[in-house]
Design a protein around this motif. Structure first.
Motif, PDB file in Angstrom:
ATOM      1  N   GLU A   1       0.842  -1.190   0.000  1.00  0.00           N
ATOM      2  CA  GLU A   1       0.000   0.000   0.000  1.00  0.00           C
ATOM      3  C   GLU A   1       0.877   1.240   0.000  1.00  0.00           C
ATOM      4  O   GLU A   1       1.852   1.329   0.753  1.00  0.00           O
ATOM      5  CB  GLU A   1      -0.930  -0.001   1.211  1.00  0.00           C
TER       6      GLU A   1
ATOM      7  N   LEU B   1     -14.235  -1.127  14.561  1.00  0.00           N
ATOM      8  CA  LEU B   1     -13.262  -0.620  13.595  1.00  0.00           C
ATOM      9  C   LEU B   1     -13.987  -0.043  12.383  1.00  0.00           C
ATOM     10  O   LEU B   1     -14.993  -0.607  11.929  1.00  0.00           O
ATOM     11  CB  LEU B   1     -12.314  -1.736  13.135  1.00  0.00           C
TER      12      LEU B   1
ATOM     13  N   GLU C   1     -12.744   0.789   6.429  1.00  0.00           N
ATOM     14  CA  GLU C   1     -11.446   0.870   5.736  1.00  0.00           C
ATOM     15  C   GLU C   1     -10.348   0.224   6.563  1.00  0.00           C
ATOM     16  O   GLU C   1      -9.511  -0.520   6.047  1.00  0.00           O
ATOM     17  CB  GLU C   1     -11.126   2.339   5.456  1.00  0.00           C
ATOM     18  N   GLN C   2     -10.379   0.443   7.871  1.00  0.00           N
ATOM     19  CA  GLN C   2      -9.357  -0.153   8.735  1.00  0.00           C
ATOM     20  C   GLN C   2      -9.568  -1.661   8.860  1.00  0.00           C
ATOM     21  O   GLN C   2      -8.595  -2.430   8.925  1.00  0.00           O
ATOM     22  CB  GLN C   2      -9.403   0.508  10.114  1.00  0.00           C
ATOM     23  N   ALA C   3     -10.822  -2.091   8.900  1.00  0.00           N
ATOM     24  CA  ALA C   3     -11.106  -3.526   8.978  1.00  0.00           C
ATOM     25  C   ALA C   3     -10.596  -4.245   7.744  1.00  0.00           C
ATOM     26  O   ALA C   3     -10.034  -5.346   7.836  1.00  0.00           O
ATOM     27  CB  ALA C   3     -12.612  -3.751   9.136  1.00  0.00           C
TER      28      ALA C   3
ATOM     29  N   SER D   1      -8.076  -3.255   5.943  1.00  0.00           N
ATOM     30  CA  SER D   1      -6.618  -3.273   6.056  1.00  0.00           C
ATOM     31  C   SER D   1      -6.152  -4.449   6.914  1.00  0.00           C
ATOM     32  O   SER D   1      -5.156  -5.112   6.593  1.00  0.00           O
ATOM     33  CB  SER D   1      -6.117  -1.956   6.664  1.00  0.00           C
ATOM     34  N   VAL D   2      -6.872  -4.705   8.005  1.00  0.00           N
ATOM     35  CA  VAL D   2      -6.535  -5.854   8.842  1.00  0.00           C
ATOM     36  C   VAL D   2      -6.723  -7.154   8.059  1.00  0.00           C
ATOM     37  O   VAL D   2      -5.917  -8.088   8.180  1.00  0.00           O
ATOM     38  CB  VAL D   2      -7.390  -5.846  10.121  1.00  0.00           C
TER      39      VAL D   2
ATOM     40  N   ARG E   1     -10.911  -2.268  -0.477  1.00  0.00           N
ATOM     41  CA  ARG E   1     -10.436  -1.106   0.272  1.00  0.00           C
ATOM     42  C   ARG E   1     -10.215   0.095  -0.642  1.00  0.00           C
ATOM     43  O   ARG E   1     -10.529   1.242  -0.277  1.00  0.00           O
ATOM     44  CB  ARG E   1      -9.149  -1.456   1.013  1.00  0.00           C
TER      45      ARG E   1
END
Length: 400
Positions: free
Chosen positions: A21, A78, A81-83, A85-86, A104
């Motif tokens: 990323e 979360l 977008e952060q979820a 990423s995880v 994402r």
């Protein structure tokens, strides 16, 4: 930030590939260079390129795992977008990483999750996208994702149970066929040649077994080729809509397999309607989506016809009963749910009942099929042994 797919080589000359990323292509190249990688190919991951590849289809097991992970992350508070990423970090396969990175990127571009999923139609079926869209509209995305994960896991578990139940009978059948072929092509000719040299008339059973042995030895390969060609021809014929529809209707009429077909499709219909109605999807839209998961074409047509009648004001239970293709227990449970205002709960009950009935029928069938195959193999071996021993008995009588 945007996800980029790269191919590179390290200082030792070993090839490497994966996802990274970065804000720009230049930033991605610099980040890879800091890792000691020299980039040979670098491109942004986007939904159009991902959805065109047939390899990005997900199995039910992988889809249920991703859904469960995403539902847990969203339930923990979360941001989406952060979820995602995880998910990219936790995914072990490159396929899942590509799909999560593509989603994402769409989210960062301003799209909703359902819109991002709609550009990944190979990985996420229509039913999945419909349920997610309903969750977004109701503001209960995390709860809907949890239910969706439960649904996918239950569906995968049922398919796995049915598949495992048939492994033992299939293995027994394959071994039986190989043993019989071995006896006919090697044992029978070796043993009976001794009696043919005595120039005595062989018993009918022995002659029949010799004929079967000659057919297997001389024409076995040709018969196998014809069988394969017939299978390919049948597979191609089933691509024709009218032939496929007639074949599916015939399967429903079978005494044993027709019940399997009806129970599996009914369980799928009830569970799909339950999760759609529970997620706030209107009944007509839920019926349209549920019809798409029906594997049997006549049953699918019956659901579409029921949707047309519901649109005209007919109750769901009465509309489904018109075709007389669905089990009475399903109709009665739906009618009870409509009368009490607990349609979602009764649909769940119907799905559980039909799934349990399917498991019981499969367990009973496979439990009987294994011993039956052993018995059939024993009879065949007994006939072969008798075909070999009958000439011996006749020679003993002549000697006496």
């Amino acid at each position: 930030m945007t996800a980029f797919r790269y191919r590179a080589v390290n200082a030792e000359g070993a090839a490497a590939q994966g996802l990274i990323e970065a804000d720009t292509v230049r930033a991605a190249r610099l980040a890879l260079r800091d890792r000691g990688l020299w980039v040979s190919e670098l491109g942004a991951v986007n939904s159009s390129s991902t959805s065109r590849t047939r390899g990005d289809r997900l199995s039910t097991q992988r889809l249920s795992l991703i859904t469960r992970q995403l539902a847990t992350l969203l339930d923990a508070g979360l941001p989406l977008e952060q979820a995602l990423s995880v998910l990219i970090e936790q995914s072990e396969g490159d396929r899942e990483k590509r799909i999560a990175a593509s989603l994402r990127s769409e989210i960062l571009a301003g799209a909703s999750l359902s819109q991002a999923l709609s550009r990944q139609q190979q990985a996420f079926p229509e039913l999945y996208r419909t349920i997610v869209a309903a969750g977004e509209e109701s503001g209960k995305a995390a709860a809907v994702m949890q239910r969706l994960a439960d649904y996918l896991e239950a569906r995968a578990a049922l398919a796995a149970k049915v598949g495992l139940a048939f492994i033992y009978p299939i293995v027994v059948m394959a071994v039986s066929i190989l043993v019989v072929i071995g006896l006919l092509t090697w044992v029978v000719p070796q043993m009976v040649t001794v009696f043919q040299s005595a120039k005595q008339e062989l018993p009918f059973l022995t002659r029949a077994m010799l004929w079967a042995s000659a057919v297997v030895r001389d024409w076995g390969l040709a018969l196998l080729v014809l069988l394969v060609l017939a299978g390919v021809g049948a597979w191609r014929a089933l691509k024709v809509e009218s032939i496929k529809r007639a074949f599916h209707a015939w399967r429903l009429q079978l005494i044993l397999f027709g019940r399997f077909e009806r129970a599996s499709n009914t369980a799928r219909l009830a569970s799909t309607l339950a999760i759609l109605v529970g997620s706030g999807v209107p009944l007509l839209r839920a019926l349209s989506a549920a019809a798409g998961v029906m594997a049997n074409l006549p049953l699918r047509d019956a659901v579409n016809e029921a949707a047309s009648q519901v649109r005209e004001g007919v109750t769901l239970s009465r509309a489904l009963s018109q075709s007389k293709l669905f089990p009475p227990v399903l109709i009665h449970l739906i009618a009870s749910g409509e009368a009490t205002g607990r349609l979602e709960y009764m649909l769940d009950k119907a799905a559980a009942q039909q799934s349990q009935e399917l498991e019981n029928r499969v367990a009973t069938f496979t439990g009987l099929l294994g011993p039956f195959m052993v018995l059939a193999m024993g009879i065949v071996v007994l006939l072969i042994v008798l075909a070999i021993l009958l000439p011996v008995f006749e020679m003993n009588q002549l000697v006496r």
